[in-house]
Design an enzyme around this catalytic site. Structure first.
Site, PDB file in Angstrom:
ATOM      1  N   LYS A  89      10.142 -18.205   3.596  1.00  0.00           N
ATOM      2  CA  LYS A  89      10.401 -16.801   3.254  1.00  0.00           C
ATOM      3  C   LYS A  89       9.091 -16.055   3.265  1.00  0.00           C
ATOM      4  CE  LYS A  89      12.986 -13.388   1.913  1.00  0.00           C
ATOM      5  NZ  LYS A  89      12.440 -12.660   3.105  1.00  0.00           N
ATOM      6  N   GLN A 110       1.811 -17.168   0.472  1.00  0.00           N
ATOM      7  CA  GLN A 110       3.235 -16.979   0.169  1.00  0.00           C
ATOM      8  C   GLN A 110       3.842 -18.211  -0.515  1.00  0.00           C
ATOM      9  OE1 GLN A 110       4.326 -13.803   1.864  1.00  0.00           O
ATOM     10  NE2 GLN A 110       5.868 -13.804   0.260  1.00  0.00           N
ATOM     11  N   LYS A 113       2.956 -17.760  -4.239  1.00  0.00           N
ATOM     12  CA  LYS A 113       3.608 -16.551  -4.752  1.00  0.00           C
ATOM     13  C   LYS A 113       5.107 -16.801  -4.944  1.00  0.00           C
ATOM     14  CE  LYS A 113       2.860 -12.900  -2.191  1.00  0.00           C
ATOM     15  NZ  LYS A 113       2.939 -11.738  -1.270  1.00  0.00           N
ATOM     16  N   LYS A 125       5.215 -16.747   7.170  1.00  0.00           N
ATOM     17  CA  LYS A 125       4.781 -15.386   7.524  1.00  0.00           C
ATOM     18  C   LYS A 125       4.787 -15.260   9.032  1.00  0.00           C
ATOM     19  CE  LYS A 125       3.290 -11.608   5.462  1.00  0.00           C
ATOM     20  NZ  LYS A 125       3.520 -11.171   4.066  1.00  0.00           N
ATOM     21  N   GLY A 164       9.862  -7.430   5.728  1.00  0.00           N
ATOM     22  CA  GLY A 164       8.828  -6.489   6.151  1.00  0.00           C
ATOM     23  C   GLY A 164       7.449  -6.830   5.614  1.00  0.00           C
ATOM     24  N   ASP A 165       6.453  -6.201   6.185  1.00  0.00           N
ATOM     25  CA  ASP A 165       5.063  -6.231   5.707  1.00  0.00           C
ATOM     26  C   ASP A 165       4.415  -5.010   6.371  1.00  0.00           C
ATOM     27  OD1 ASP A 165       3.104  -8.206   4.166  1.00  0.00           O
ATOM     28  OD2 ASP A 165       1.968  -7.467   5.876  1.00  0.00           O
ATOM     29  N   THR A 208       8.148  -4.079  -4.645  1.00  0.00           N
ATOM     30  CA  THR A 208       6.769  -4.577  -4.709  1.00  0.00           C
ATOM     31  C   THR A 208       5.923  -3.675  -5.609  1.00  0.00           C
ATOM     32  OG1 THR A 208       7.076  -5.329  -2.441  1.00  0.00           O
ATOM     33  CG2 THR A 208       4.847  -5.457  -3.339  1.00  0.00           C
ATOM     34  N   ASN A 239       4.515   1.366   1.886  1.00  0.00           N
ATOM     35  CA  ASN A 239       5.608   0.983   0.993  1.00  0.00           C
ATOM     36  C   ASN A 239       5.133   0.574  -0.393  1.00  0.00           C
ATOM     37  OD1 ASN A 239       7.262  -1.704   0.039  1.00  0.00           O
ATOM     38  ND2 ASN A 239       8.598  -0.030   0.630  1.00  0.00           N
ATOM     39  N   SER A 377      13.671  -9.717  -2.459  1.00  0.00           N
ATOM     40  CA  SER A 377      14.194 -10.249  -1.193  1.00  0.00           C
ATOM     41  C   SER A 377      15.081 -11.467  -1.472  1.00  0.00           C
ATOM     42  CB  SER A 377      13.052 -10.680  -0.273  1.00  0.00           C
ATOM     43  OG  SER A 377      12.549  -9.588   0.467  1.00  0.00           O
TER      44      SER A 377
HETATM   45  P1  NDP Z   1       2.729  -0.303   5.100  1.00  0.00           P
HETATM   46  O1  NDP Z   1       2.659  -0.517   6.553  1.00  0.00           O
HETATM   47  O2  NDP Z   1       3.918   0.376   4.527  1.00  0.00           O
HETATM   48  O3  NDP Z   1       1.438   0.477   4.579  1.00  0.00           O
HETATM   49  C1  NDP Z   1       0.173  -0.049   4.781  1.00  0.00           C
HETATM   50  C2  NDP Z   1      -0.863   0.929   4.250  1.00  0.00           C
HETATM   51  O4  NDP Z   1      -2.150   0.308   4.271  1.00  0.00           O
HETATM   52  C3  NDP Z   1      -0.983   2.158   5.102  1.00  0.00           C
HETATM   53  O5  NDP Z   1      -1.397   3.231   4.301  1.00  0.00           O
HETATM   54  C4  NDP Z   1      -2.070   1.757   6.108  1.00  0.00           C
HETATM   55  O6  NDP Z   1      -2.758   2.843   6.696  1.00  0.00           O
HETATM   56  C5  NDP Z   1      -2.999   0.960   5.234  1.00  0.00           C
HETATM   57  N1  NDP Z   1      -3.671  -0.060   6.065  1.00  0.00           N
HETATM   58  C6  NDP Z   1      -3.091  -1.050   6.762  1.00  0.00           C
HETATM   59  N2  NDP Z   1      -3.987  -1.778   7.443  1.00  0.00           N
HETATM   60  C7  NDP Z   1      -5.171  -1.227   7.164  1.00  0.00           C
HETATM   61  C8  NDP Z   1      -6.491  -1.520   7.551  1.00  0.00           C
HETATM   62  N3  NDP Z   1      -6.770  -2.551   8.379  1.00  0.00           N
HETATM   63  N4  NDP Z   1      -7.481  -0.740   7.041  1.00  0.00           N
HETATM   64  C9  NDP Z   1      -7.193   0.292   6.209  1.00  0.00           C
HETATM   65  N5  NDP Z   1      -5.956   0.624   5.801  1.00  0.00           N
HETATM   66  C10 NDP Z   1      -4.967  -0.117   6.273  1.00  0.00           C
HETATM   67  O7  NDP Z   1       2.562  -1.753   4.447  1.00  0.00           O
HETATM   68  P2  NDP Z   1       2.942  -2.261   2.999  1.00  0.00           P
HETATM   69  O8  NDP Z   1       2.787  -1.187   2.003  1.00  0.00           O
HETATM   70  O9  NDP Z   1       4.225  -2.966   3.101  1.00  0.00           O
HETATM   71  O10 NDP Z   1       1.821  -3.387   2.776  1.00  0.00           O
HETATM   72  C11 NDP Z   1       0.572  -3.116   2.140  1.00  0.00           C
HETATM   73  C12 NDP Z   1       0.009  -4.413   1.611  1.00  0.00           C
HETATM   74  O11 NDP Z   1       0.913  -4.993   0.659  1.00  0.00           O
HETATM   75  C13 NDP Z   1      -0.240  -5.511   2.643  1.00  0.00           C
HETATM   76  O12 NDP Z   1      -1.358  -6.269   2.250  1.00  0.00           O
HETATM   77  C14 NDP Z   1       1.008  -6.379   2.526  1.00  0.00           C
HETATM   78  O13 NDP Z   1       0.772  -7.693   2.983  1.00  0.00           O
HETATM   79  C15 NDP Z   1       1.234  -6.330   1.034  1.00  0.00           C
HETATM   80  N6  NDP Z   1       2.576  -6.644   0.553  1.00  0.00           N
HETATM   81  C16 NDP Z   1       3.668  -5.984   1.019  1.00  0.00           C
HETATM   82  C17 NDP Z   1       4.923  -6.271   0.501  1.00  0.00           C
HETATM   83  C18 NDP Z   1       6.140  -5.516   0.902  1.00  0.00           C
HETATM   84  O14 NDP Z   1       7.195  -5.767   0.321  1.00  0.00           O
HETATM   85  N7  NDP Z   1       6.073  -4.583   1.851  1.00  0.00           N
HETATM   86  C19 NDP Z   1       5.109  -7.319  -0.508  1.00  0.00           C
HETATM   87  C20 NDP Z   1       3.886  -7.904  -0.990  1.00  0.00           C
HETATM   88  C21 NDP Z   1       2.682  -7.578  -0.448  1.00  0.00           C
HETATM   89  P3  NDP Z   1      -2.471   3.240   8.234  1.00  0.00           P
HETATM   90  O15 NDP Z   1      -1.089   3.822   8.221  1.00  0.00           O
HETATM   91  O16 NDP Z   1      -3.533   4.197   8.603  1.00  0.00           O
HETATM   92  O17 NDP Z   1      -2.540   1.960   9.018  1.00  0.00           O
HETATM   93  O1  2IT Z   2       3.741 -10.377   1.213  1.00  0.00           O
HETATM   94  C1  2IT Z   2       4.932 -10.367   0.857  1.00  0.00           C
HETATM   95  O2  2IT Z   2       5.317 -10.957  -0.148  1.00  0.00           O
HETATM   96  C2  2IT Z   2       5.889  -9.594   1.657  1.00  0.00           C
HETATM   97  N1  2IT Z   2       5.495  -8.968   2.635  1.00  0.00           N
HETATM   98  C3  2IT Z   2       7.347  -9.591   1.308  1.00  0.00           C
HETATM   99  C4  2IT Z   2       8.023 -10.822   1.823  1.00  0.00           C
HETATM  100  C5  2IT Z   2       9.523 -10.851   1.673  1.00  0.00           C
HETATM  101  O3  2IT Z   2      10.082 -11.831   2.181  1.00  0.00           O
HETATM  102  O4  2IT Z   2      10.126  -9.952   1.096  1.00  0.00           O
END
Ligand code: NDP
Ligand code: 2IT
Length: 444
Positions: A89, A110, A113, A125, A164-165, A208, A239, A377
């Site tokens: 997952k 993961q 976590k 992943k 998603g990520d 999250t 997100n 999830s």
């Molecule tokens: P999104 O794509 O929704 O948003 C990512 C954000 O981070 C955007 O504002 C983006 O800016 C910025 N960003 C991404 N890459 C870079 C980079 N290399 N340098 C600077 N800014 C960057 O992703 P999420 O919100 O889903 O994910 C954000 C973080 O949270 C990640 O580390 C992800 O692994 C983690 N995460 C996500 C989960 C989820 O449920 N979605 C769960 C747990 C962890 P820009 O648009 O300019 O690229």
């Molecule tokens: O980093 C993470 O935990 C995620 N991107 C969410 C993974 C999931 O299966 O919901």
């Protein structure tokens, strides 16, 4: 040479050129030393050797056509790291920086976590170096369908359940789910983060960010404090960042910053999330547009500074790995930051974490802090299996309970094996113990 040192050396020799993966392995192995070397059962069963080698690493070509009719090619990945406690997952990341090292570090993290959530999910992943920025809906759909045309044979509701990520939200999950269904002719919960009309869970989108704020609240309550009245710096505007900012605001905090990869905004009046959502969720625009629309805000380029230069009580890095380095940590400490909660995966460098811990800043690491997303999830998987859907309040209440459970496990393990407020060791040890026991019991 100690057991841990030997495994570290072997992993380094076998994974040359994978700095993010080595960083993640280094942090876990260093912090579980007290436990992993306390009993020969781990060494005798080669638990650390097995934990650091993925069950399966899948890499594939993803051809797609752009709007000019040109064929383009990207590389797809799915790392099925460990399924000792449940089906693999973990999310799918679409970003040009994606490579094997990044997907392996994310898959490795993961495992621990997902174990901490207390739910039956293993670690995996995936993703691609495809850049979704500036692509049309048709290009995104074509890429997602092509990506799933290979991925479908490796996944399934009881095998591996992606989500998603970065760069993957409801739109991408929808296109991938549609293609999976066509190829397999099975309607099953093979992906999470689905739209609400076809099997998605209420509160998954918020999970999250909300979970991050719930656990930061737990950490502050333990020292007789809370979020109310605090100034909060958030990085990212995706997100995780948006819903962390929303919950922090609801609980009485004032969120003054958000960012994307080109720059960041400072709004001393408190960020207006309706404007951020319109820019990011509806128009898919840049955060700089916020300062054009909201008079109280300033915009700064990421080339000259970061959100961490702003004075705050709580820092929530919610963008990407290694976005907060030791200089940022020093600035935050100098500005008397009280608590740091990692919304992104591995956003703080090792040196930054060491600086926070030396300064006795409350620090909740990603594996515990952002586990709310994958936890909901897993609740989406449960609802799909039951062919039922629960209300927003029901899911949110379960999320709150799960985050409290993670906090308690993390805090108890920290007190038992390290220091009471060493949540980095606590999360790694609590996550490790469950997976190691399951691996020993299963003999694989
Ligand atoms: P999104 O794509 O929704 O948003 C990512 C954000 O981070 C955007 O504002 C983006 O800016 C910025 N960003 C991404 N890459 C870079 C980079 N290399 N340098 C600077 N800014 C960057 O992703 P999420 O919100 O889903 O994910 C954000 C973080 O949270 C990640 O580390 C992800 O692994 C983690 N995460 C996500 C989960 C989820 O449920 N979605 C769960 C747990 C962890 P820009 O648009 O300019 O690229
Ligand atoms: O980093 C993470 O935990 C995620 N991107 C969410 C993974 C999931 O299966 O919901």
């Amino acid at each position: 040479m100690s057991y841990i040192d030997k495994v570290m050396a072997d992993v380094a020799a076998r994974n040359a050129g994978q700095p993010e993966f080595m960083q993640a392995v280094g942090e876990v192995l260093t912090t579980i030393k007290a436990v992993a070397e306390s009993d020969d059962v781990y060494k005798n069963n080669a638990i650390l050797e097995r934990l650091t080698e993925p069950d399966r690493q899948i890499m594939f070509r993803v051809p797609w056509t752009d709007d000019n009719g040109n064929m383009r090619v990207n590389r797809g990945y799915r790392i099925q790291f460990n399924n000792a406690i449940g089906p693999y997952k973990g999310g799918l990341r679409l970003h040009p920086s994606v490579n094997l090292s990044i997907i392996k570090f994310l898959g490795f993290e993961q495992i621990f976590k997902n174990s901490l959530t207390g739910l039956p999910i293993g670690g995996g992943k995936g993703g691609s170096d495809f850049d979704p920025k500036g692509k049309s809906d048709r290009e995104i759909r074509d890429f997602c369908q092509s990506f799933m045309t290979e991925l479908y044979r490796h996944i399934g509701a009881d095998t591996d359940v992606p989500a998603g990520d970065i760069g993957v939200g409801a739109r991408e999950i929808g296109y991938m789910f549609g293609q999976y269904k066509r190829l397999k002719n099975v309607y099953e919960g093979v992906l999470t983060g689905k739209g609400l009309t076809y099997g998605g869970s209420l509160a998954r989108k918020e999970a999250t960010g909300y979970g991050l704020v719930y656990i930061v609240q737990n950490m502050l309550e333990k020292v007789g404090d809370g979020i109310k009245g605090k100034t909060v710096a958030v990085s990212g505007a995706g997100n995780v960042a948006i819903y962390a900012a929303q919950k922090a605001t609801e609980l009485g905090g004032k969120v003054v910053t958000m960012s994307d990869s080109t720059g960041w905004i400072y709004d001393p009046k408190g960020v207006d999330l309706d404007v951020v959502k319109d820019i990011k969720e509806v128009k898919r625009g840049r955060i700089s547009e916020y300062a054009d629309r909201v008079k109280s805000a300033e915009y700064h380029s990421s080339e000259t500074s970061k959100v961490w230069s702003v004075k705050c009580d709580i820092a929530l890095p919610c963008a990407t790995q290694n976005e907060l380095d030791v200089d940022d940590a020093k600035t935050l400490i100098k500005n008397k930051v009280k608590a740091v909660g990692e919304g992104a995966n591995m956003p703080s460098t090792t040196e930054a974490i060491n600086a926070f811990q030396a300064a006795k800043t409350l620090f909740m690491p990603a594996k515990a802090a952002n586990a709310g997303g994958v936890a909901v999830s897993a609740l989406e998987m449960s609802q799909n299996s039951q062919r039922l859907s629960w209300s927003f309040d029901e899911v949110d209440a379960k999320l709150k309970g799960i985050m409290k459970g993670i906090f308690d496990k993390t805090s108890d393990a920290a007190a038992q094996f390290s220091a009471p407020d060493d949540y980095v060791s606590g999360a790694n040890i609590a996550g490790f113990l469950k997976v190691a026991q399951a691996m020993i019991a299963q003999g694989v």
